[in-house]
Design a protein around this motif. Structure first.
Motif, PDB file in Angstrom:
ATOM      1  N   PHE A 164       0.836  -1.204   0.000  1.00 58.64           N
ATOM      2  CA  PHE A 164       0.000   0.000   0.000  1.00 58.64           C
ATOM      3  C   PHE A 164       0.871   1.254   0.000  1.00 58.64           C
ATOM      4  O   PHE A 164       0.655   2.180  -0.790  1.00 58.64           O
ATOM      5  N   ARG A 165       1.857   1.295   0.900  1.00 57.65           N
ATOM      6  CA  ARG A 165       2.718   2.470   1.015  1.00 57.65           C
ATOM      7  C   ARG A 165       3.467   2.743  -0.286  1.00 57.65           C
ATOM      8  O   ARG A 165       3.522   3.886  -0.767  1.00 57.65           O
ATOM      9  N   LYS A 166       4.030   1.688  -0.884  1.00 60.89           N
ATOM     10  CA  LYS A 166       4.813   1.870  -2.109  1.00 60.89           C
ATOM     11  C   LYS A 166       3.946   2.379  -3.255  1.00 60.89           C
ATOM     12  O   LYS A 166       4.356   3.262  -4.015  1.00 60.89           O
ATOM     13  N   GLN A 167       2.744   1.832  -3.377  1.00 56.19           N
ATOM     14  CA  GLN A 167       1.892   2.227  -4.497  1.00 56.19           C
ATOM     15  C   GLN A 167       1.289   3.616  -4.304  1.00 56.19           C
ATOM     16  O   GLN A 167       1.123   4.367  -5.268  1.00 56.19           O
ATOM     17  N   VAL A 168       0.961   3.987  -3.062  1.00 56.13           N
ATOM     18  CA  VAL A 168       0.418   5.333  -2.859  1.00 56.13           C
ATOM     19  C   VAL A 168       1.512   6.370  -3.073  1.00 56.13           C
ATOM     20  O   VAL A 168       1.258   7.479  -3.558  1.00 56.13           O
ATOM     21  N   GLN A 169       2.772   6.022  -2.734  1.00 58.68           N
ATOM     22  CA  GLN A 169       3.884   6.924  -3.019  1.00 58.68           C
ATOM     23  C   GLN A 169       4.077   7.081  -4.527  1.00 58.68           C
ATOM     24  O   GLN A 169       4.258   8.195  -5.028  1.00 58.68           O
ATOM     25  N   ALA A 170       4.051   5.947  -5.255  1.00 57.07           N
ATOM     26  CA  ALA A 170       4.223   5.996  -6.707  1.00 57.07           C
ATOM     27  C   ALA A 170       3.105   6.800  -7.358  1.00 57.07           C
ATOM     28  O   ALA A 170       3.339   7.607  -8.263  1.00 57.07           O
ATOM     29  N   LEU A 171       1.880   6.595  -6.883  1.00 58.50           N
ATOM     30  CA  LEU A 171       0.724   7.295  -7.436  1.00 58.50           C
ATOM     31  C   LEU A 171       0.807   8.796  -7.149  1.00 58.50           C
ATOM     32  O   LEU A 171       0.480   9.633  -8.008  1.00 58.50           O
ATOM     33  N   SER A 172       1.272   9.139  -5.959  1.00 56.28           N
ATOM     34  CA  SER A 172       1.358  10.542  -5.568  1.00 56.28           C
ATOM     35  C   SER A 172       2.438  11.287  -6.334  1.00 56.28           C
ATOM     36  O   SER A 172       2.323  12.498  -6.568  1.00 56.28           O
ATOM     37  N   ALA A 173       3.509  10.571  -6.705  1.00 52.95           N
ATOM     38  CA  ALA A 173       4.639  11.226  -7.362  1.00 52.95           C
ATOM     39  C   ALA A 173       4.492  11.318  -8.875  1.00 52.95           C
ATOM     40  O   ALA A 173       5.117  12.174  -9.511  1.00 52.95           O
ATOM     41  N   CYS A 174       3.680  10.454  -9.477  1.00 53.87           N
ATOM     42  CA  CYS A 174       3.652  10.369 -10.940  1.00 53.87           C
ATOM     43  C   CYS A 174       2.941  11.550 -11.594  1.00 53.87           C
ATOM     44  O   CYS A 174       2.114  12.217 -10.979  1.00 53.87           O
ATOM     45  N   ARG A 175       3.279  11.776 -12.834  1.00 49.83           N
ATOM     46  CA  ARG A 175       2.629  12.795 -13.666  1.00 49.83           C
ATOM     47  C   ARG A 175       1.937  12.089 -14.831  1.00 49.83           C
ATOM     48  O   ARG A 175       2.498  11.177 -15.428  1.00 49.83           O
ATOM     49  N   MET A 176       0.716  12.496 -15.127  1.00 49.66           N
ATOM     50  CA  MET A 176      -0.035  11.903 -16.225  1.00 49.66           C
ATOM     51  C   MET A 176      -0.307  12.949 -17.296  1.00 49.66           C
ATOM     52  O   MET A 176      -0.763  14.055 -16.992  1.00 49.66           O
ATOM     53  N   THR A 177      -0.028  12.580 -18.530  1.00 49.92           N
ATOM     54  CA  THR A 177      -0.317  13.455 -19.663  1.00 49.92           C
ATOM     55  C   THR A 177      -1.350  12.778 -20.550  1.00 49.92           C
ATOM     56  O   THR A 177      -1.146  11.631 -20.969  1.00 49.92           O
ATOM     57  N   LEU A 178      -2.438  13.452 -20.788  1.00 44.25           N
ATOM     58  CA  LEU A 178      -3.520  12.908 -21.604  1.00 44.25           C
ATOM     59  C   LEU A 178      -3.576  13.651 -22.924  1.00 44.25           C
ATOM     60  O   LEU A 178      -3.585  14.884 -22.957  1.00 44.25           O
ATOM     61  N   GLY A 179      -3.610  12.905 -24.024  1.00 40.39           N
ATOM     62  CA  GLY A 179      -3.795  13.497 -25.336  1.00 40.39           C
ATOM     63  C   GLY A 179      -5.082  12.976 -25.951  1.00 40.39           C
ATOM     64  O   GLY A 179      -5.381  11.783 -25.847  1.00 40.39           O
ATOM     65  N   PHE A 180      -5.866  13.845 -26.551  1.00 37.50           N
ATOM     66  CA  PHE A 180      -7.113  13.382 -27.172  1.00 37.50           C
ATOM     67  C   PHE A 180      -7.503  14.318 -28.316  1.00 37.50           C
ATOM     68  O   PHE A 180      -7.117  15.497 -28.343  1.00 37.50           O
ATOM     69  N   ASN A 181      -8.277  13.759 -29.247  1.00 38.95           N
ATOM     70  CA  ASN A 181      -8.765  14.515 -30.402  1.00 38.95           C
ATOM     71  C   ASN A 181     -10.245  14.815 -30.224  1.00 38.95           C
ATOM     72  O   ASN A 181     -11.020  13.926 -29.835  1.00 38.95           O
ATOM     73  N   ALA A 182     -10.631  16.024 -30.526  1.00 40.14           N
ATOM     74  CA  ALA A 182     -12.041  16.413 -30.433  1.00 40.14           C
ATOM     75  C   ALA A 182     -12.293  17.617 -31.335  1.00 40.14           C
ATOM     76  O   ALA A 182     -11.487  18.556 -31.362  1.00 40.14           O
ATOM     77  N   ASN A 183     -13.383  17.566 -32.073  1.00 38.56           N
ATOM     78  CA  ASN A 183     -13.783  18.683 -32.943  1.00 38.56           C
ATOM     79  C   ASN A 183     -12.690  19.082 -33.924  1.00 38.56           C
ATOM     80  O   ASN A 183     -12.466  20.271 -34.187  1.00 38.56           O
ATOM     81  N   GLY A 184     -11.988  18.073 -34.445  1.00 40.54           N
ATOM     82  CA  GLY A 184     -10.960  18.350 -35.433  1.00 40.54           C
ATOM     83  C   GLY A 184      -9.689  18.951 -34.866  1.00 40.54           C
ATOM     84  O   GLY A 184      -8.838  19.432 -35.623  1.00 40.54           O
ATOM     85  N   LYS A 185      -9.536  18.940 -33.550  1.00 41.67           N
ATOM     86  CA  LYS A 185      -8.344  19.501 -32.925  1.00 41.67           C
ATOM     87  C   LYS A 185      -7.686  18.463 -32.015  1.00 41.67           C
ATOM     88  O   LYS A 185      -8.331  17.523 -31.559  1.00 41.67           O
ATOM     89  N   ALA A 186      -6.401  18.668 -31.743  1.00 36.46           N
ATOM     90  CA  ALA A 186      -5.649  17.795 -30.853  1.00 36.46           C
ATOM     91  C   ALA A 186      -5.388  18.543 -29.545  1.00 36.46           C
ATOM     92  O   ALA A 186      -4.865  19.665 -29.559  1.00 36.46           O
ATOM     93  N   TYR A 187      -5.761  17.917 -28.419  1.00 33.35           N
ATOM     94  CA  TYR A 187      -5.614  18.556 -27.116  1.00 33.35           C
ATOM     95  C   TYR A 187      -4.638  17.760 -26.246  1.00 33.35           C
ATOM     96  O   TYR A 187      -4.576  16.522 -26.329  1.00 33.35           O
ATOM     97  N   THR A 188      -3.914  18.460 -25.399  1.00 30.84           N
ATOM     98  CA  THR A 188      -3.008  17.828 -24.448  1.00 30.84           C
ATOM     99  C   THR A 188      -3.290  18.389 -23.061  1.00 30.84           C
ATOM    100  O   THR A 188      -3.323  19.615 -22.874  1.00 30.84           O
ATOM    101  N   TYR A 189      -3.533  17.480 -22.093  1.00 34.46           N
ATOM    102  CA  TYR A 189      -3.669  17.892 -20.692  1.00 34.46           C
ATOM    103  C   TYR A 189      -2.505  17.285 -19.931  1.00 34.46           C
ATOM    104  O   TYR A 189      -2.283  16.071 -19.958  1.00 34.46           O
ATOM    105  N   ASP A 190      -1.739  18.131 -19.269  1.00 32.28           N
ATOM    106  CA  ASP A 190      -0.552  17.673 -18.558  1.00 32.28           C
ATOM    107  C   ASP A 190      -0.672  18.069 -17.100  1.00 32.28           C
ATOM    108  O   ASP A 190      -0.849  19.246 -16.782  1.00 32.28           O
ATOM    109  N   GLY A 191      -0.609  17.094 -16.210  1.00 30.61           N
ATOM    110  CA  GLY A 191      -0.731  17.446 -14.799  1.00 30.61           C
ATOM    111  C   GLY A 191      -0.524  16.277 -13.875  1.00 30.61           C
ATOM    112  O   GLY A 191      -0.321  15.134 -14.301  1.00 30.61           O
TER     113      GLY A 191
END
Length: 329
Positions: A164-191
């Motif tokens: 539990f401790r190791k995975q909550v630490q890994a989850l807390s430290a990681c960064r996720m970047t989401l890329g998706f297409n919508a309405n003919g455009k490409a979007y990136t959410y980084d956080g």
């Protein structure tokens, strides 16, 4: 009991041939598993399936997953390196491992993987949504969380608390970047889903492990979670904890099936492997993925009896189905 309706007939929960169910069980030699004898995990899954089919969910059975995580999931097995990427149609997820300060130095964390971070996200999401707060008191609730999973709250290198401790630490430290297409455009959410990680230092002679006290969701993650939280039956999610693939299929179907308007949706094996089977490589990758996917799907349908899914030539058909948590909730 729920199963997959295929062209060759109905398959039961664990894929055994119904015509053989009356045959005497062969003598076990101790070297191979008797296919007619359920494992402990299968027995627990069957118990959960019976409970879910006979007892409607209550408010306490409702948990939440972010809609994005219902489409593109975290790694299912340990990742070599500090970066992971998954693509699903017009959406993609990139996960980068981060570092945490241990009081003396920054310590590199691995990428979160497997069933535990999925369960933890569901648990933390639920607390945040119900209490309308982005701050989750992780440490105070760790024992209760692990008991909910049927885990022994023990320490040690392989104990539930350590995992539990190791995975909550890994989850807390990681960064996720989401890329998706919508309405003919490409979007990136980084956080970072988790903006802040507070922990107590537990000093030992050779290391300083961090015991989680609380985590704080980022403002953007918390906002989109409250707007796009997908209700799921926690009894089913916990019952599937032996397979991260089954948990991902369940989350996907919970989010997708009730939004199908009329005509069924066809998903080809190519699409399914792109979304769920990127980890399968090698000569027999397609065959191996199909075998694992169908077994996981069987288990999912056992604990999601309202789901209407049909195996057809070339893939599966998704039909309009009610969600596991009724709309009245």
């Amino acid at each position: 009991m729920a199963g997959i309706d295929s062209n060759s007939g109905n398959l039961d929960l664990f894929g055994t041939d119904p015509a053989q169910s009356a045959a005497p069980a062969p003598q076990s030699t101790g070297k191979t598993k008797n296919p007619l004898v359920m494992t402990k995990a299968e027995s627990k899954l069957l118990d959960a399936a019976v409970l879910i089919e006979t007892a409607p969910p209550t408010g306490d059975d409702m948990a939440f997953m972010h809609a994005i995580m219902c489409q593109v999931g975290l790694p299912r097995s340990k990742v070599d390196g500090i970066e992971f990427e998954r693509t699903c149609g017009n959406a993609a997820l990139n996960v980068s491992a981060g570092k945490l300060w241990d009081g003396k130095k920054f310590v590199q964390q691995p990428i979160p993987y497997g069933a535990m971070p999925r369960l933890m996200l569901g648990w933390m999401n639920t607390y945040a949504v119900r209490n309308k707060t982005p701050e989750i008191p992780v440490g105070d609730s760790a024992s209760e969380f692990l008991r909910t999973l049927g885990k022994d709250t023990s320490g040690g290198k392989r104990g539930a608390f350590t995992t539990f401790r190791k995975q909550v630490q890994a989850l807390s430290a990681c960064r996720m970047t989401l890329g998706f297409n919508a309405n003919g455009k490409a979007y990136t959410y980084d956080g970072k889903p988790i903006k802040q990680f507070e922990a107590w230092l537990q000093n030992t002679e050779d290391q300083r492990p961090l015991w989680p006290g609380s985590v704080v969701f980022s403002e953007e993650y918390f906002k989109t979670l409250t707007e796009h939280a997908v209700p799921l039956d926690i009894r089913a999610f916990v019952a599937l904890k032996g397979s991260a693939l089954a948990m991902d299929i369940y989350s996907f179907l919970v989010d997708r099936l009730h939004r199908i308007s009329s005509r069924p949706v066809m998903l080809h094996w190519t699409n399914l492997r792109e979304q769920f089977g990127q980890e399968y490589q090698g000569k027999n990758a397609d065959k191996d993925f199909k075998t694992k996917f169908l077994l996981a799907l069987r288990h999912v349908l056992a604990v999601y009896p309202q789901a209407k899914v049909k195996q057809v030539t070339g893939g599966i058909l998704l039909f309009p189905s009610p969600p596991p948590i009724p709309y009245k909730f």
